[in-house]
Scaffold this active site. Sequence first.
Site, PDB file in Angstrom:
ATOM      1  CE  LYS A  70      40.717  36.073  41.043  1.00  0.00           C
ATOM      2  NZ  LYS A  70      40.604  35.801  39.492  1.00  0.00           N
ATOM      3  CG  ASP A 107      43.065  36.751  37.012  1.00  0.00           C
ATOM      4  OD1 ASP A 107      43.303  35.379  36.858  1.00  0.00           O
ATOM      5  OD2 ASP A 107      42.351  36.914  38.099  1.00  0.00           O
ATOM      6  N   GLY A 130      30.139  42.053  33.953  1.00  0.00           N
ATOM      7  CA  GLY A 130      30.609  42.004  35.416  1.00  0.00           C
ATOM      8  C   GLY A 130      31.592  43.177  35.702  1.00  0.00           C
ATOM      9  N   GLY A 132      33.834  42.679  38.601  1.00  0.00           N
ATOM     10  CA  GLY A 132      34.712  42.256  39.906  1.00  0.00           C
ATOM     11  C   GLY A 132      36.121  42.305  39.291  1.00  0.00           C
ATOM     12  N   GLY A 133      36.707  41.315  40.257  1.00  0.00           N
ATOM     13  CA  GLY A 133      38.195  41.461  40.166  1.00  0.00           C
ATOM     14  C   GLY A 133      38.790  40.886  38.695  1.00  0.00           C
ATOM     15  N   GLY A 234      37.247  29.343  29.725  1.00  0.00           N
ATOM     16  CA  GLY A 234      38.235  29.972  30.665  1.00  0.00           C
ATOM     17  C   GLY A 234      39.623  28.936  30.871  1.00  0.00           C
TER      18      GLY A 234
HETATM   19  P1  NAP Z   1      34.290  38.802  41.746  1.00  0.00           P
HETATM   20  O1  NAP Z   1      35.405  39.677  41.974  1.00  0.00           O
HETATM   21  O2  NAP Z   1      33.635  38.210  43.236  1.00  0.00           O
HETATM   22  O3  NAP Z   1      33.177  39.423  40.840  1.00  0.00           O
HETATM   23  C1  NAP Z   1      32.001  38.906  40.641  1.00  0.00           C
HETATM   24  C2  NAP Z   1      31.043  39.653  39.702  1.00  0.00           C
HETATM   25  O4  NAP Z   1      30.160  39.028  39.093  1.00  0.00           O
HETATM   26  C3  NAP Z   1      30.738  41.066  40.052  1.00  0.00           C
HETATM   27  O5  NAP Z   1      30.880  41.809  39.235  1.00  0.00           O
HETATM   28  C4  NAP Z   1      29.353  40.976  40.207  1.00  0.00           C
HETATM   29  O6  NAP Z   1      28.386  41.671  40.421  1.00  0.00           O
HETATM   30  C5  NAP Z   1      28.828  39.732  39.128  1.00  0.00           C
HETATM   31  N1  NAP Z   1      27.778  38.765  39.708  1.00  0.00           N
HETATM   32  C6  NAP Z   1      27.799  37.837  40.642  1.00  0.00           C
HETATM   33  N2  NAP Z   1      26.764  37.135  40.683  1.00  0.00           N
HETATM   34  C7  NAP Z   1      25.983  38.059  39.748  1.00  0.00           C
HETATM   35  C8  NAP Z   1      24.563  37.621  39.152  1.00  0.00           C
HETATM   36  N3  NAP Z   1      23.800  36.765  39.634  1.00  0.00           N
HETATM   37  N4  NAP Z   1      24.148  38.453  38.136  1.00  0.00           N
HETATM   38  C9  NAP Z   1      24.808  39.576  37.656  1.00  0.00           C
HETATM   39  N5  NAP Z   1      26.278  39.781  37.967  1.00  0.00           N
HETATM   40  C10 NAP Z   1      26.706  38.966  39.118  1.00  0.00           C
HETATM   41  O7  NAP Z   1      34.707  37.502  41.012  1.00  0.00           O
HETATM   42  P2  NAP Z   1      35.875  37.383  39.922  1.00  0.00           P
HETATM   43  O8  NAP Z   1      37.208  36.971  40.734  1.00  0.00           O
HETATM   44  O9  NAP Z   1      35.818  38.605  39.138  1.00  0.00           O
HETATM   45  O10 NAP Z   1      35.559  36.041  39.322  1.00  0.00           O
HETATM   46  C11 NAP Z   1      34.273  36.104  38.210  1.00  0.00           C
HETATM   47  C12 NAP Z   1      34.332  34.791  37.597  1.00  0.00           C
HETATM   48  O11 NAP Z   1      35.609  34.513  36.718  1.00  0.00           O
HETATM   49  C13 NAP Z   1      34.385  33.667  38.334  1.00  0.00           C
HETATM   50  O12 NAP Z   1      33.672  32.508  37.758  1.00  0.00           O
HETATM   51  C14 NAP Z   1      35.908  32.935  38.121  1.00  0.00           C
HETATM   52  O13 NAP Z   1      35.748  31.597  38.448  1.00  0.00           O
HETATM   53  C15 NAP Z   1      36.070  33.501  36.956  1.00  0.00           C
HETATM   54  N6  NAP Z   1      37.617  33.460  36.684  1.00  0.00           N
HETATM   55  C16 NAP Z   1      38.352  32.740  35.709  1.00  0.00           C
HETATM   56  C17 NAP Z   1      39.556  32.718  35.577  1.00  0.00           C
HETATM   57  C18 NAP Z   1      40.231  31.991  34.626  1.00  0.00           C
HETATM   58  O14 NAP Z   1      41.537  31.761  34.631  1.00  0.00           O
HETATM   59  N7  NAP Z   1      39.494  31.184  33.771  1.00  0.00           N
HETATM   60  C19 NAP Z   1      40.455  33.809  36.153  1.00  0.00           C
HETATM   61  C20 NAP Z   1      39.524  34.670  36.961  1.00  0.00           C
HETATM   62  C21 NAP Z   1      38.391  34.627  37.264  1.00  0.00           C
HETATM   63  P3  NAP Z   1      27.899  42.586  41.587  1.00  0.00           P
HETATM   64  O15 NAP Z   1      29.105  43.413  41.962  1.00  0.00           O
HETATM   65  O16 NAP Z   1      26.682  43.096  41.324  1.00  0.00           O
HETATM   66  O17 NAP Z   1      27.760  41.554  42.551  1.00  0.00           O
END
Ligand code: NAP
Length: 253
Positions: A70, A107, A130, A132-133, A234
């Site tokens: 993202k 989002d 978190g 991330g995106g 979610g």
């Molecule tokens: P992303 O950009 O890859 O960010 C992932 C985040 O999770 C980062 O802050 C990362 O921290 C952290 N993280 C990953 N593994 C970890 C661990 N073992 N311990 C602690 N922190 C950890 O992903 P994203 O797009 O933000 O998505 C995050 C989640 O939200 C996903 O599960 C996605 O499916 C969900 N989501 C759902 C919807 C919905 O419509 N329901 C929409 C968007 C996203 P670091 O930087 O330290 O690695």
Amino acid sequence: MRRFGLVGKSLQHSQSQSHFTDKFRREGIADASYALFELLDIDQWNEWISAEEKNPSGPLCGLNITIPYKQSIIQHLSGLTEEALSIGAVNAIRPDGQQGWVGHNTDALGFAQSIRPFLTSKHERALILGNGGAAAAVRFALQNLGLDVAHVTRTPHEGWNTVRYEELSMEAVRFYGLIVQATPVGTYPNLTDVLPFPWEGLTPDHLVIDLIYNPAETAFLGMARAHGATVLNGKDMLQAQAEAAWKWWNTKT
Ligand code: NAP
């Protein structure tokens, strides 16, 4: 056939394809299809998109972008909408004439729509797990709703109020009425994975949201519910962000 789809690294958890396929069937949209596209690395983007743009089965009219691309997709886009620019993350893109692809963020809107019915005066401060995106979109949505926001992260994020997981106290959890789990920890098939969290800080006034929708109840949400909090997964956000993306893909520029 107008082609749409989802781009991410590993899509076995995704329900986006079934969401759109059901929608097309329900609404009699016969000229559209939705597929899943797994890209091993975002560096493969240029080669992949050039090949897909030449695919004879139909024009690629819109894509969703998911974890972990993202933010890294932005370098490959010709422009961003105002929301995507403010958030710094993109979850939907569409062709931009001959120029390339433009990025948008639905989002934040999807998240805001999904939580509005549950928000009360007990939820004036939010803790987002978190950075991330998705966390950036949630941050944007909550700040627009007037909430104070802090993050729990593995690494500090410049300009954001962050604490590390090992520093998070029970008292801090009490202080924040809204907790949002915005990492992939606990996603299918890693059902027993759960972030470290001082559960004793939760009360029945807490609203705890996990952005994950597969499984419907993560280990994190299960623990929060067992400690008396109101919980939300979610799924509503998924549907609301998908609808907003569909509208944007189908809006004439
Ligand atoms: P992303 O950009 O890859 O960010 C992932 C985040 O999770 C980062 O802050 C990362 O921290 C952290 N993280 C990953 N593994 C970890 C661990 N073992 N311990 C602690 N922190 C950890 O992903 P994203 O797009 O933000 O998505 C995050 C989640 O939200 C996903 O599960 C996605 O499916 C969900 N989501 C759902 C919807 C919905 O419509 N329901 C929409 C968007 C996203 P670091 O930087 O330290 O690695």
